[in-house]
Scaffold this motif. Structure first.
Motif, PDB file in Angstrom:
ATOM      1  N   ARG A   1      -2.264  18.952  55.249  1.00 30.99           N
ATOM      2  CA  ARG A   1      -2.715  17.798  56.428  1.00 30.99           C
ATOM      3  C   ARG A   1      -1.100  18.033  57.376  1.00 30.99           C
ATOM      4  NH1 ARG A   1      -7.024  16.124  54.242  1.00 30.99           N
ATOM      5  NH2 ARG A   1      -8.223  14.581  53.946  1.00 30.99           N
ATOM      6  N   LEU A   2      -1.072  18.646  59.117  1.00 32.59           N
ATOM      7  CA  LEU A   2      -0.141  18.843  59.450  1.00 32.59           C
ATOM      8  C   LEU A   2      -0.184  17.706  60.545  1.00 32.59           C
ATOM      9  CD1 LEU A   2      -1.040  22.262  58.463  1.00 32.59           C
ATOM     10  CD2 LEU A   2       1.417  22.631  60.400  1.00 32.59           C
ATOM     11  N   SER A   3       0.997  17.041  60.344  1.00 30.37           N
ATOM     12  CA  SER A   3       1.004  15.961  61.622  1.00 30.37           C
ATOM     13  C   SER A   3       2.229  16.516  62.741  1.00 30.37           C
ATOM     14  CB  SER A   3       1.345  14.373  60.610  1.00 30.37           C
ATOM     15  OG  SER A   3      -0.092  14.192  60.215  1.00 30.37           O
ATOM     16  N   PHE A   4       1.698  15.973  63.714  1.00 28.60           N
ATOM     17  CA  PHE A   4       2.390  16.759  64.488  1.00 28.60           C
ATOM     18  C   PHE A   4       2.215  16.490  66.016  1.00 28.60           C
ATOM     19  CE2 PHE A   4      -1.489  19.489  64.375  1.00 28.60           C
ATOM     20  CZ  PHE A   4      -0.906  20.040  66.215  1.00 28.60           C
ATOM     21  N   ARG A   5       3.346  15.761  67.265  1.00 28.00           N
ATOM     22  CA  ARG A   5       3.446  15.258  68.102  1.00 28.00           C
ATOM     23  C   ARG A   5       3.469  16.576  68.964  1.00 28.00           C
ATOM     24  NH1 ARG A   5       4.799   8.931  69.527  1.00 28.00           N
ATOM     25  NH2 ARG A   5       3.570   8.867  71.401  1.00 28.00           N
ATOM     26  N   VAL A   6       2.283  16.496  70.193  1.00 23.80           N
ATOM     27  CA  VAL A   6       2.742  17.429  70.983  1.00 23.80           C
ATOM     28  C   VAL A   6       2.534  17.073  72.522  1.00 23.80           C
ATOM     29  CG1 VAL A   6       0.543  19.176  70.470  1.00 23.80           C
ATOM     30  CG2 VAL A   6       2.470  20.211  72.008  1.00 23.80           C
ATOM     31  N   LYS A   7       3.574  17.844  73.749  1.00 26.01           N
ATOM     32  CA  LYS A   7       2.805  17.378  74.994  1.00 26.01           C
ATOM     33  C   LYS A   7       1.518  18.632  74.958  1.00 26.01           C
ATOM     34  CE  LYS A   7       5.476  15.227  77.141  1.00 26.01           C
ATOM     35  NZ  LYS A   7       7.187  14.277  77.796  1.00 26.01           N
ATOM     36  N   VAL A   8       0.519  17.987  75.890  1.00 25.00           N
ATOM     37  CA  VAL A   8      -0.427  19.059  76.137  1.00 25.00           C
ATOM     38  C   VAL A   8      -0.619  19.842  77.536  1.00 25.00           C
ATOM     39  CG1 VAL A   8      -1.505  18.844  74.286  1.00 25.00           C
ATOM     40  CG2 VAL A   8      -2.335  17.988  75.820  1.00 25.00           C
TER      41      VAL A   8
ATOM     42  N   GLU B   1     -11.780  20.433  74.548  1.00 25.67           N
ATOM     43  CA  GLU B   1     -10.915  21.615  74.563  1.00 25.67           C
ATOM     44  C   GLU B   1      -9.642  21.124  74.503  1.00 25.67           C
ATOM     45  OE1 GLU B   1      -9.454  24.299  78.390  1.00 25.67           O
ATOM     46  OE2 GLU B   1     -11.998  25.264  77.147  1.00 25.67           O
ATOM     47  N   ILE B   2      -8.878  21.175  73.612  1.00 25.11           N
ATOM     48  CA  ILE B   2      -7.450  21.097  73.613  1.00 25.11           C
ATOM     49  C   ILE B   2      -6.525  22.595  74.143  1.00 25.11           C
ATOM     50  CG2 ILE B   2      -5.220  19.962  72.708  1.00 25.11           C
ATOM     51  CD1 ILE B   2      -7.758  18.668  71.032  1.00 25.11           C
ATOM     52  N   VAL B   3      -5.543  22.723  75.260  1.00 28.48           N
ATOM     53  CA  VAL B   3      -4.372  23.520  75.112  1.00 28.48           C
ATOM     54  C   VAL B   3      -3.642  22.723  74.623  1.00 28.48           C
ATOM     55  CG1 VAL B   3      -4.254  24.820  77.264  1.00 28.48           C
ATOM     56  CG2 VAL B   3      -6.434  23.630  76.867  1.00 28.48           C
ATOM     57  N   PHE B   4      -2.562  23.577  73.872  1.00 30.46           N
ATOM     58  CA  PHE B   4      -1.066  23.741  73.306  1.00 30.46           C
ATOM     59  C   PHE B   4      -0.499  24.709  73.944  1.00 30.46           C
ATOM     60  CE2 PHE B   4      -3.352  21.771  69.554  1.00 30.46           C
ATOM     61  CZ  PHE B   4      -3.562  20.928  69.693  1.00 30.46           C
ATOM     62  N   PRO B   5       0.427  24.774  74.199  1.00 30.55           N
ATOM     63  CA  PRO B   5       2.092  25.300  74.490  1.00 30.55           C
ATOM     64  C   PRO B   5       1.335  26.416  73.389  1.00 30.55           C
ATOM     65  CG  PRO B   5       2.644  23.475  74.562  1.00 30.55           C
ATOM     66  CD  PRO B   5       1.157  22.796  73.913  1.00 30.55           C
ATOM     67  N   VAL B   6       2.243  27.811  74.089  1.00 31.60           N
ATOM     68  CA  VAL B   6       1.927  28.926  73.358  1.00 31.60           C
ATOM     69  C   VAL B   6       2.472  28.350  72.384  1.00 31.60           C
ATOM     70  CG1 VAL B   6       2.145  31.129  73.526  1.00 31.60           C
ATOM     71  CG2 VAL B   6       1.231  30.322  75.323  1.00 31.60           C
ATOM     72  N   LYS B   7       3.862  28.272  72.145  1.00 30.82           N
ATOM     73  CA  LYS B   7       4.894  28.603  70.684  1.00 30.82           C
ATOM     74  C   LYS B   7       3.709  27.070  69.748  1.00 30.82           C
ATOM     75  CE  LYS B   7       9.254  26.243  69.029  1.00 30.82           C
ATOM     76  NZ  LYS B   7       9.351  25.938  69.121  1.00 30.82           N
ATOM     77  N   THR B   8       3.246  26.525  69.693  1.00 29.10           N
ATOM     78  CA  THR B   8       2.488  25.355  69.330  1.00 29.10           C
ATOM     79  C   THR B   8       1.595  26.290  69.081  1.00 29.10           C
ATOM     80  OG1 THR B   8       3.363  23.758  70.558  1.00 29.10           O
ATOM     81  CG2 THR B   8       1.854  23.109  68.977  1.00 29.10           C
ATOM     82  N   ALA B   9       0.323  26.706  69.694  1.00 31.25           N
ATOM     83  CA  ALA B   9      -0.453  27.191  69.220  1.00 31.25           C
ATOM     84  C   ALA B   9      -0.235  28.754  67.847  1.00 31.25           C
ATOM     85  CB  ALA B   9      -1.950  27.845  70.463  1.00 31.25           C
ATOM     86  N   LEU B  10       0.145  29.681  68.254  1.00 33.91           N
ATOM     87  CA  LEU B  10       0.833  30.214  67.645  1.00 33.91           C
ATOM     88  C   LEU B  10       1.378  29.805  66.215  1.00 33.91           C
ATOM     89  CD1 LEU B  10       1.561  33.777  67.179  1.00 33.91           C
ATOM     90  CD2 LEU B  10       4.522  32.990  67.602  1.00 33.91           C
TER      91      LEU B  10
ATOM     92  N   MET C   1       6.829  27.588  59.007  1.00 37.92           N
ATOM     93  CA  MET C   1       6.154  27.157  59.972  1.00 37.92           C
ATOM     94  C   MET C   1       5.611  26.428  60.596  1.00 37.92           C
ATOM     95  SD  MET C   1       5.463  30.183  60.894  1.00 37.92           S
ATOM     96  CE  MET C   1       6.706  31.481  60.610  1.00 37.92           C
ATOM     97  N   ALA C   2       5.327  25.206  59.758  1.00 37.46           N
ATOM     98  CA  ALA C   2       5.452  23.951  59.874  1.00 37.46           C
ATOM     99  C   ALA C   2       6.216  23.071  60.563  1.00 37.46           C
ATOM    100  CB  ALA C   2       3.939  23.197  59.303  1.00 37.46           C
ATOM    101  N   ALA C   3       7.726  23.533  60.160  1.00 39.08           N
ATOM    102  CA  ALA C   3       8.768  22.817  60.844  1.00 39.08           C
ATOM    103  C   ALA C   3       9.472  23.403  61.735  1.00 39.08           C
ATOM    104  CB  ALA C   3      10.197  23.239  59.781  1.00 39.08           C
ATOM    105  N   GLN C   4       8.171  24.576  62.204  1.00 37.81           N
ATOM    106  CA  GLN C   4       9.037  25.161  63.824  1.00 37.81           C
ATOM    107  C   GLN C   4       8.007  24.440  65.016  1.00 37.81           C
ATOM    108  OE1 GLN C   4      10.976  27.567  64.514  1.00 37.81           O
ATOM    109  NE2 GLN C   4      11.642  27.489  62.072  1.00 37.81           N
ATOM    110  N   ILE C   5       6.855  23.029  64.347  1.00 34.52           N
ATOM    111  CA  ILE C   5       6.070  22.696  65.703  1.00 34.52           C
ATOM    112  C   ILE C   5       7.161  21.357  66.664  1.00 34.52           C
ATOM    113  CG2 ILE C   5       4.095  21.852  66.019  1.00 34.52           C
ATOM    114  CD1 ILE C   5       2.711  23.285  64.183  1.00 34.52           C
ATOM    115  N   PRO C   6       7.061  20.977  65.628  1.00 35.01           N
ATOM    116  CA  PRO C   6       7.392  20.202  63.704  1.00 35.01           C
ATOM    117  C   PRO C   6       6.343  19.261  63.321  1.00 35.01           C
ATOM    118  CG  PRO C   6       8.816  19.342  65.694  1.00 35.01           C
ATOM    119  CD  PRO C   6       8.197  19.790  66.921  1.00 35.01           C
ATOM    120  N   ALA C   7       5.937  19.884  62.136  1.00 34.33           N
ATOM    121  CA  ALA C   7       5.101  18.928  61.990  1.00 34.33           C
ATOM    122  C   ALA C   7       5.220  18.685  60.574  1.00 34.33           C
ATOM    123  CB  ALA C   7       3.212  19.683  61.990  1.00 34.33           C
TER     124      ALA C   7
END
Length: 108
Positions: A100-107, A2-11, A81-87
Motif C-alpha cells: 500500500r503506497l500512500s501519496f499526495r500529488v497535484k494532478v 481518469e486521473i492524470v499524474f505528472p510524468v515523474k509520478t506516473a513513471l 521508487m516510493a521515496a522518489q514520489i514521495p510515498a
C-alpha cells in the motif's frame, strides 16, 4: 475516472507496479490454483491524496524478510521508487503480499 499524474509520478508508479509483478512471478508462483495479481488506485481528487494497492494471492512473504531494511534487490527498488514520489509504503506479508503506497500529488 481518469486521473492524470505528472510524468515523474506516473513513471515511478509504473516501475513499482512492474517490480511488484516481477517479484510475484519470481517468488509467488506456488500451488495456488487461481493465481491473481491486482492493482487498484483510489483517491479523493480534492485533497489529491491517493492510495495505490498492489496485491496477489500467492504465499505469504517469509518472516525473515525485513521490508524496512530490505536485503533483496526487488524490495529495495520498490522502496527507492516510493521515496522518489514521495510515498509512504507498507507491506502486509500475511496471508498474501499486499503493498500500500500512500501519496499526495497535484494532478494536471
Amino acid at each position: 475516472p481518469e486521473i492524470v499524474f505528472p510524468v515523474k509520478t506516473a513513471l515511478y508508479l509504473g516501475l513499482i507496479i512492474n517490480e511488484a509483478a516481477t517479484n510475484f512471478i519470481k517468488h509467488g508462483i506456488s500451488s495456488v490454483p487461481d493465481l491473481r495479481f491486482s492493482v487498484t488506485l483510489s483517491g479523493d481528487g480534492i485533497q489529491n491524496e491517493y492510495v495505490l494497492t498492489i496485491a496477489n494471492n500467492g504465499p505469504p512473504v517469509p518472516e525473515d524478510v525485513n521490508f524496512e531494511n530490505p536485503s533483496t534487490l526487488g524490495m529495495l527498488i520498490i522502496r527507492t521508487m516510493a521515496a522518489q514520489i514521495p510515498a509512504s509504503i507498507h507491506l502486509e506479508t500475511f496471508p498474501s503480499p499486499v503493498y500500500r503506497l500512500s501519496f499526495r500529488v497535484k494532478v494536471a
